[in-house]
Design a protein around this motif. Structure first.
Motif, PDB file in Angstrom:
ATOM      1  N   SER A  16      -6.943   1.059 -11.371  1.00 25.48           N
ATOM      2  CA  SER A  16      -8.269   1.650 -11.379  1.00 25.48           C
ATOM      3  C   SER A  16      -8.273   2.907 -12.225  1.00 25.48           C
ATOM      4  O   SER A  16      -7.326   3.678 -12.212  1.00 25.48           O
ATOM      5  CB  SER A  16      -8.687   1.999  -9.941  1.00 25.48           C
ATOM      6  N   LEU A  17      -9.327   3.138 -12.950  1.00 29.20           N
ATOM      7  CA  LEU A  17      -9.436   4.340 -13.758  1.00 29.20           C
ATOM      8  C   LEU A  17     -10.179   5.434 -13.004  1.00 29.20           C
ATOM      9  O   LEU A  17     -10.318   6.544 -13.495  1.00 29.20           O
ATOM     10  CB  LEU A  17     -10.154   4.015 -15.081  1.00 29.20           C
ATOM     11  N   ARG A  18     -10.659   5.151 -11.804  1.00 31.47           N
ATOM     12  CA  ARG A  18     -11.356   6.147 -11.022  1.00 31.47           C
ATOM     13  C   ARG A  18     -10.372   6.917 -10.163  1.00 31.47           C
ATOM     14  O   ARG A  18      -9.262   6.499  -9.920  1.00 31.47           O
ATOM     15  CB  ARG A  18     -12.421   5.479 -10.155  1.00 31.47           C
ATOM     16  N   ASN A  19     -10.822   8.076  -9.686  1.00 27.16           N
ATOM     17  CA  ASN A  19      -9.981   8.911  -8.853  1.00 27.16           C
ATOM     18  C   ASN A  19     -10.166   8.501  -7.388  1.00 27.16           C
ATOM     19  O   ASN A  19     -11.101   8.946  -6.722  1.00 27.16           O
ATOM     20  CB  ASN A  19     -10.361  10.383  -9.032  1.00 27.16           C
ATOM     21  N   ASN A  20      -9.290   7.646  -6.901  1.00 27.19           N
ATOM     22  CA  ASN A  20      -9.370   7.155  -5.535  1.00 27.19           C
ATOM     23  C   ASN A  20      -8.197   7.687  -4.724  1.00 27.19           C
ATOM     24  O   ASN A  20      -7.104   7.888  -5.240  1.00 27.19           O
ATOM     25  CB  ASN A  20      -9.353   5.622  -5.521  1.00 27.19           C
ATOM     26  N   MET A  21      -8.415   7.881  -3.416  1.00 21.75           N
ATOM     27  CA  MET A  21      -7.383   8.440  -2.548  1.00 21.75           C
ATOM     28  C   MET A  21      -7.560   7.897  -1.138  1.00 21.75           C
ATOM     29  O   MET A  21      -8.630   7.400  -0.775  1.00 21.75           O
ATOM     30  CB  MET A  21      -7.477   9.963  -2.546  1.00 21.75           C
ATOM     31  N   LEU A  22      -6.519   7.991  -0.352  1.00 27.08           N
ATOM     32  CA  LEU A  22      -6.566   7.495   1.021  1.00 27.08           C
ATOM     33  C   LEU A  22      -7.021   8.552   2.006  1.00 27.08           C
ATOM     34  O   LEU A  22      -7.454   8.239   3.108  1.00 27.08           O
ATOM     35  CB  LEU A  22      -5.184   6.968   1.436  1.00 27.08           C
ATOM     36  N   HIS A  84      -0.682   0.162  -5.263  1.00 26.03           N
ATOM     37  CA  HIS A  84      -0.119   1.484  -4.990  1.00 26.03           C
ATOM     38  C   HIS A  84      -0.634   2.005  -3.653  1.00 26.03           C
ATOM     39  O   HIS A  84       0.141   2.501  -2.815  1.00 26.03           O
ATOM     40  CB  HIS A  84      -0.501   2.427  -6.128  1.00 26.03           C
ATOM     41  N   ARG A  85      -1.918   1.898  -3.424  1.00 29.31           N
ATOM     42  CA  ARG A  85      -2.504   2.397  -2.169  1.00 29.31           C
ATOM     43  C   ARG A  85      -1.994   1.598  -0.975  1.00 29.31           C
ATOM     44  O   ARG A  85      -1.725   2.151   0.096  1.00 29.31           O
ATOM     45  CB  ARG A  85      -4.030   2.348  -2.256  1.00 29.31           C
ATOM     46  N   LYS A  86      -1.850   0.282  -1.143  1.00 31.83           N
ATOM     47  CA  LYS A  86      -1.321  -0.546  -0.055  1.00 31.83           C
ATOM     48  C   LYS A  86       0.101  -0.142   0.298  1.00 31.83           C
ATOM     49  O   LYS A  86       0.466  -0.080   1.479  1.00 31.83           O
ATOM     50  CB  LYS A  86      -1.372  -2.026  -0.452  1.00 31.83           C
ATOM     51  N   SER A  90       1.305   1.322   3.882  1.00 31.62           N
ATOM     52  CA  SER A  90       2.286   0.522   4.607  1.00 31.62           C
ATOM     53  C   SER A  90       3.503   1.364   4.996  1.00 31.62           C
ATOM     54  O   SER A  90       4.017   1.270   6.115  1.00 31.62           O
ATOM     55  CB  SER A  90       2.717  -0.677   3.756  1.00 31.62           C
ATOM     56  N   ILE A  91       3.979   2.187   4.067  1.00 32.93           N
ATOM     57  CA  ILE A  91       5.120   3.064   4.345  1.00 32.93           C
ATOM     58  C   ILE A  91       4.760   4.068   5.439  1.00 32.93           C
ATOM     59  O   ILE A  91       5.532   4.305   6.377  1.00 32.93           O
ATOM     60  CB  ILE A  91       5.560   3.800   3.063  1.00 32.93           C
ATOM     61  N   TYR A  92       3.573   4.641   5.328  1.00 32.04           N
ATOM     62  CA  TYR A  92       3.123   5.625   6.328  1.00 32.04           C
ATOM     63  C   TYR A  92       3.049   5.001   7.717  1.00 32.04           C
ATOM     64  O   TYR A  92       3.547   5.573   8.696  1.00 32.04           O
ATOM     65  CB  TYR A  92       1.753   6.171   5.918  1.00 32.04           C
ATOM     66  N   GLU A  93       2.426   3.833   7.822  1.00 32.85           N
ATOM     67  CA  GLU A  93       2.263   3.173   9.121  1.00 32.85           C
ATOM     68  C   GLU A  93       3.620   2.831   9.733  1.00 32.85           C
ATOM     69  O   GLU A  93       3.826   2.969  10.949  1.00 32.85           O
ATOM     70  CB  GLU A  93       1.428   1.896   8.960  1.00 32.85           C
ATOM     71  N   ALA A  94       4.560   2.387   8.901  1.00 30.14           N
ATOM     72  CA  ALA A  94       5.879   2.011   9.416  1.00 30.14           C
ATOM     73  C   ALA A  94       6.653   3.236   9.892  1.00 30.14           C
ATOM     74  O   ALA A  94       7.334   3.198  10.921  1.00 30.14           O
ATOM     75  CB  ALA A  94       6.661   1.271   8.334  1.00 30.14           C
ATOM     76  N   LEU A 193       9.135  -0.565   5.548  1.00 32.38           N
ATOM     77  CA  LEU A 193      10.282   0.282   5.236  1.00 32.38           C
ATOM     78  C   LEU A 193      11.406  -0.511   4.577  1.00 32.38           C
ATOM     79  O   LEU A 193      12.547  -0.044   4.504  1.00 32.38           O
ATOM     80  CB  LEU A 193      10.797   0.956   6.519  1.00 32.38           C
ATOM     81  N   THR A 194      11.085  -1.700   4.104  1.00 29.59           N
ATOM     82  CA  THR A 194      12.075  -2.570   3.461  1.00 29.59           C
ATOM     83  C   THR A 194      12.101  -2.349   1.957  1.00 29.59           C
ATOM     84  O   THR A 194      11.070  -2.451   1.288  1.00 29.59           O
ATOM     85  CB  THR A 194      11.765  -4.049   3.747  1.00 29.59           C
ATOM     86  N   VAL A 195      13.286  -2.035   1.433  1.00 34.32           N
ATOM     87  CA  VAL A 195      13.452  -1.875  -0.009  1.00 34.32           C
ATOM     88  C   VAL A 195      14.619  -2.732  -0.488  1.00 34.32           C
ATOM     89  O   VAL A 195      15.519  -3.060   0.282  1.00 34.32           O
ATOM     90  CB  VAL A 195      13.673  -0.397  -0.415  1.00 34.32           C
TER      91      VAL A 195
END
Length: 280
Positions: A16-22, A84-86, A90-94, A193-195
């Protein structure tokens, strides 16, 4: 070689070219809130960086997020893709489900940098940075130095992609930098948290043998050997590891070689790699 089935697809057209944030600031309470936990009626909301008005965007497919009402020069959330947002959420929730994690924050602002996810793990500050393609090497170095100045470890996490399952792979300049910074590993994020640790081995190109006769009737020979490719690497995909269970915090001394410059910093390193380095 471990084969990984990929469920997350991050095509270039999704950027996305817009400025989006969570996250945004709820004006009435002056509290930082997440888009998924508020409704439009809970506004107005402001950008945590520039203070200008942002709107909450919700839908059935895309991750709930905030977007600037109008075109602005603010860099917060600029160019972030849906993938990127997903990954950030996902990392935060885990991490939120772990007892050894404290001071957890999504899109943590430090003034000069904003961590995708920040957490204190066993009392140590760690910034998780999801990297896709929109940051330059200058920005990556700047952020790494900024975290080091604050005593914060950083774990850069590109998204795992199906090309890593192929016999050869052409890493970008920042992937090569990550490989050097993490002592021969790049940690690709898969889910929660899986890498997936990946090592870039040399890729050999076979140069076919050939022969011919010169002007004096003497037979000449060439080829019949292999050479190291400058572009391609052979990806060695290791079994998945978990953040933070399978990682330890390490200090990384500054290093420079070829076109790579690594500043002194703090990093997360998987325990197996850390153990191998300790034996040397």
């Amino acid at each position: 070689m471990t084969q990984i089935s990929l469920w997350l697809v991050a095509p270039e057209r999704s950027v996305s070219l817009r400025n989006n944030m969570l996250c945004a600031i709820q004006n009435d309470t002056n509290q930082k809130v997440r888009a998924r936990l508020v409704e439009r009626k809970d506004g107005p909301f402001g950008c945590p960086i520039c203070g200008k008005e942002v709107l909450v965007r919700k839908g059935q497919i895309r991750v709930h997020h905030f977007a600037h009402r109008s075109v602005v020069t603010c860099k917060y959330g600029k160019g972030e893709s849906e993938a990127h947002r997903k990954a950030k959420e996902s990392i935060y929730e885990a991490l939120a489900n772990r007892e050894d994690v404290a001071e957890l924050e999504l899109e943590k602002s430090w003034g000069e940098v904003v961590s995708d996810v920040y957490a204190e793990i066993q009392g140590r500050g760690v910034a998780f940075e999801v990297q896709i393609s929109n940051l330059t090497m200058r920005e990556i170095l700047y952020r790494t130095k900024a975290y080091a100045s604050k005593g914060i470890a950083v774990l850069w996490l590109p998204l795992f992609n199906s090309k890593l399952n192929q016999p050869r792979y052409s890493p970008s300049s920042w992937e090569k930098w990550l490989h050097a910074t993490y002592f021969g590993r790049v940690y690709y994020w898969l889910d929660g948290l899986t890498v997936i640790p990946v090592r870039y081995a040399d890729y050999e190109i076979e140069v076919e043998s050939s022969s011919w006769y010169n002007e004096y009737g003497e037979e000449q020979y060439a080829g019949g050997y292999s050479r190291r490719s400058r572009r391609w690497r052979k990806p060695i995909v290791y079994p998945a590891v978990q953040i933070p269970s399978d990682f330890v915090l390490r200090r990384r001394a500054s290093w420079e070689g070829g076109k790579l410059l690594i500043p002194a910093c703090r990093i997360l390193l998987d325990k197996k790699t850390a153990k191998k380095r300790k034996r040397r």
